[in-house]
Design a protein around this motif. Structure first.
Motif, PDB file in Angstrom:
ATOM      1  N   TYR A 360       0.812  -1.219   0.000  1.00 10.31           N
ATOM      2  CA  TYR A 360       0.000   0.000   0.000  1.00 10.31           C
ATOM      3  C   TYR A 360       0.851   1.277   0.000  1.00 10.31           C
ATOM      4  O   TYR A 360       0.534   2.262   0.658  1.00 10.31           O
ATOM      5  N   LYS A 361       1.944   1.235  -0.745  1.00  7.46           N
ATOM      6  CA  LYS A 361       2.795   2.425  -0.833  1.00  7.46           C
ATOM      7  C   LYS A 361       3.244   2.708  -2.267  1.00  7.46           C
ATOM      8  O   LYS A 361       4.084   3.577  -2.489  1.00  7.46           O
ATOM      9  N   THR A 362       2.669   1.984  -3.224  1.00  7.12           N
ATOM     10  CA  THR A 362       3.004   2.247  -4.617  1.00  7.12           C
ATOM     11  C   THR A 362       2.229   3.457  -5.127  1.00  7.12           C
ATOM     12  O   THR A 362       1.205   3.862  -4.536  1.00  7.12           O
ATOM     13  N   SER A 363       2.696   4.046  -6.228  1.00  7.45           N
ATOM     14  CA  SER A 363       2.021   5.225  -6.784  1.00  7.45           C
ATOM     15  C   SER A 363       0.612   4.879  -7.258  1.00  7.45           C
ATOM     16  O   SER A 363      -0.316   5.698  -7.127  1.00  7.45           O
ATOM     17  N   GLU A 364       0.424   3.640  -7.783  1.00  5.96           N
ATOM     18  CA  GLU A 364      -0.910   3.226  -8.236  1.00  5.96           C
ATOM     19  C   GLU A 364      -1.892   3.160  -7.072  1.00  5.96           C
ATOM     20  O   GLU A 364      -3.043   3.612  -7.182  1.00  5.96           O
ATOM     21  N   ILE A 366      -1.657   4.770  -4.236  1.00  4.06           N
ATOM     22  CA  ILE A 366      -1.895   6.135  -3.743  1.00  4.06           C
ATOM     23  C   ILE A 366      -2.946   6.830  -4.609  1.00  4.06           C
ATOM     24  O   ILE A 366      -3.817   7.554  -4.106  1.00  4.06           O
ATOM     25  N   GLU A 367      -2.893   6.602  -5.921  1.00  5.21           N
ATOM     26  CA  GLU A 367      -3.889   7.182  -6.826  1.00  5.21           C
ATOM     27  C   GLU A 367      -5.288   6.639  -6.535  1.00  5.21           C
ATOM     28  O   GLU A 367      -6.272   7.379  -6.560  1.00  5.21           O
ATOM     29  N   ASP A 370      -6.479   8.205  -3.336  1.00  8.46           N
ATOM     30  CA  ASP A 370      -6.812   9.617  -3.553  1.00  8.46           C
ATOM     31  C   ASP A 370      -8.156   9.752  -4.264  1.00  8.46           C
ATOM     32  O   ASP A 370      -8.966  10.630  -3.910  1.00  8.46           O
TER      33      ASP A 370
END
Length: 422
Positions: A360-364, A366-367, A370
């Motif tokens: 739960y820390k990848t850019s995907e 996070i998107e 968000d």
């Protein structure tokens, strides 16, 4: 100059500004009765107009023309072309007329047994007649129905992506959520399907309607597939009519849910066989079989919480599968769907269960988080706006005032005995 020629001249001369369009709308409404009985309205009449410029007048003439002896195939072609080229601002001035035309288009397409032909035009029609993405139109259910019959689930799902906050007719809302739930089932988006069917089940109703009953049957099965849970009681927000009568109409589905909760495959399968004719009549037999299959997966999922390694044969024995090969197929499907994380050793037939690798820390991720946060913020703002609007609604305030008067005893009534007052 006859009346049709005069009307054409008015349409051509009054389609530029908003003031002209308002005047033209009045002329068209007055001419509506004569258009229905006037045989002068022919295909050649429409050819004098440009549907993208003269959309309002073209709409009235096309609606009158397709009432008559125009062939089904020709009327479908004419209406589809008009929907794709018409101006949204103009047709919204006569939205009821446009809806009537589009519903006729849907009926013609179904009569021709070619629902796929009507999907794209009706999706476009929904977007054009919709004042905002929050509004439910009378065309939403018809569009979703065509998508279902044509098996164009992705096209239907594109309409379901909007959060509907404004509803005019309750029946449109029932059908929108019911058809939408079925489209999500077709796409195997069971969480979204559950949300839509839940809206039908818990919608206010003074008496039980057939749409709500059918939605509840599917709601039970979808919840079993998605979450593996069944509750014999309806949500508290469901109407009293639903609380009283739903169970009576859905007895076989309650039996499936109860046997599912027991976790015993053989008993569940026996219930399915006993009521197979009921499920087939409801067109739910396929969904019931998916629920049975999900119980196998649910039982395998429970094993991952107890064991680190198991043989395929042990899994087959514990979840009552026929053999190790079936167990391997279920495990592989669950790995592919992301339901479990495991490795299968083909040499010795052993399965090793793993921890979820997602950090739960990848850019995907996070998107994704968000987007969920932004949607929640948007819903909160909409809720506050609706609450503020309701608090200023004269009808609502009047009703609240009348209700309050029933319990207003005046200043002479002491609600707390003096000996208990501080």
């Amino acid at each position: 100059m006859n009346s049709t020629e005069a009307l054409i001249a008015s349409i051509q001369g009054l389609s530029a500004s908003s003031g002209d369009l308002s005047a033209l709308h009045g002329i068209l409404r007055k001419a509506e009765d004569s258009l229905r009985t006037n045989s002068d309205v022919q295909l050649a009449t429409l050819e004098q107009l440009d549907p993208s410029i003269h959309s309002l007048g073209y709409l009235y003439l096309l609606e009158a023309l397709t009432r008559g002896p125009v062939s089904k195939a020709k009327s479908v072609l004419l209406i589809a072309r008009f929907i794709n080229s018409c101006d949204a601002g103009q047709i919204r001035l006569a939205s009821e007329k446009f809806v009537t035309l589009c519903k006729r288009f849907k009926d013609r397409v179904l009569e021709l047994k070619d629902p796929l032909r009507g999907v794209a035009p009706l999706v476009s029609a929904v977007r054009k007649v919709q004042v905002s993405a929050k509004c439910l139109t009378a065309l939403h259910p018809d569009c979703l129905q065509l998508c279902l019959q044509a098996k164009c689930y992705k096209a239907g799902f594109s309409i379901l992506s909007d959060d509907i906050l404004e509803v005019d007719q309750p029946r449109d809302f029932y059908l929108y959520c019911y058809y939408g739930g079925m489209i999500c089932i077709g796409l195997k988006r069971f969480q979204k399907a559950s949300e839509l069917l839940y809206n039908v089940v818990t919608a206010p109703m003074y008496q039980v309607n057939a749409i709500a009953v059918e939605a509840y049957k599917k709601y039970i099965l979808v919840n079993l597939i998605h979450s593996g849970q069944f509750s014999g009681s309806l949500p508290k927000c469901a109407s009293s009519a639903a609380q009283r009568h739903f169970k009576t109409w859905c007895t076989p589905y309650y039996e499936v849910g109860n046997r599912y909760n027991d976790g015993k495959i053989r008993e569940l399968e026996a219930v399915v066989v006993a009521h197979s004719s009921d499920f087939e009549e409801d067109n739910n037999l396929g969904l019931v079989k998916q629920a049975v299959s999900s119980l196998y997966k649910r039982n395998i999922l429970r094993l991952t919480q107890k064991y680190l390694t198991l043989s395929l044969q042990d899994i087959a024995n514990m979840v009552q599968l026929a053999n190790a090969k079936e167990a391997e197929m279920h495990v592989l499907q669950m790995i592919q769907d992301g339901q479990i994380h495991a490795l299968i050793n083909q040499k010795d037939g052993m399965v090793r269960f793993l921890e979820d690798p997602e950090q739960y820390k990848t850019s995907e991720m996070i998107e994704v988080m968000d987007s969920v946060i932004q949607r929640t913020i948007g819903l909160s703002k909409n809720l506050l706006a609706m609450d503020e609007s309701l608090s200023r609604d004269p009808l609502y305030l009047g009703k609240v005032g009348r209700e309050r008067q029933k319990y207003d005893f005046g200043d002479d009534f002491d609600t707390v005995p003096q000996q208990f007052s501080m």
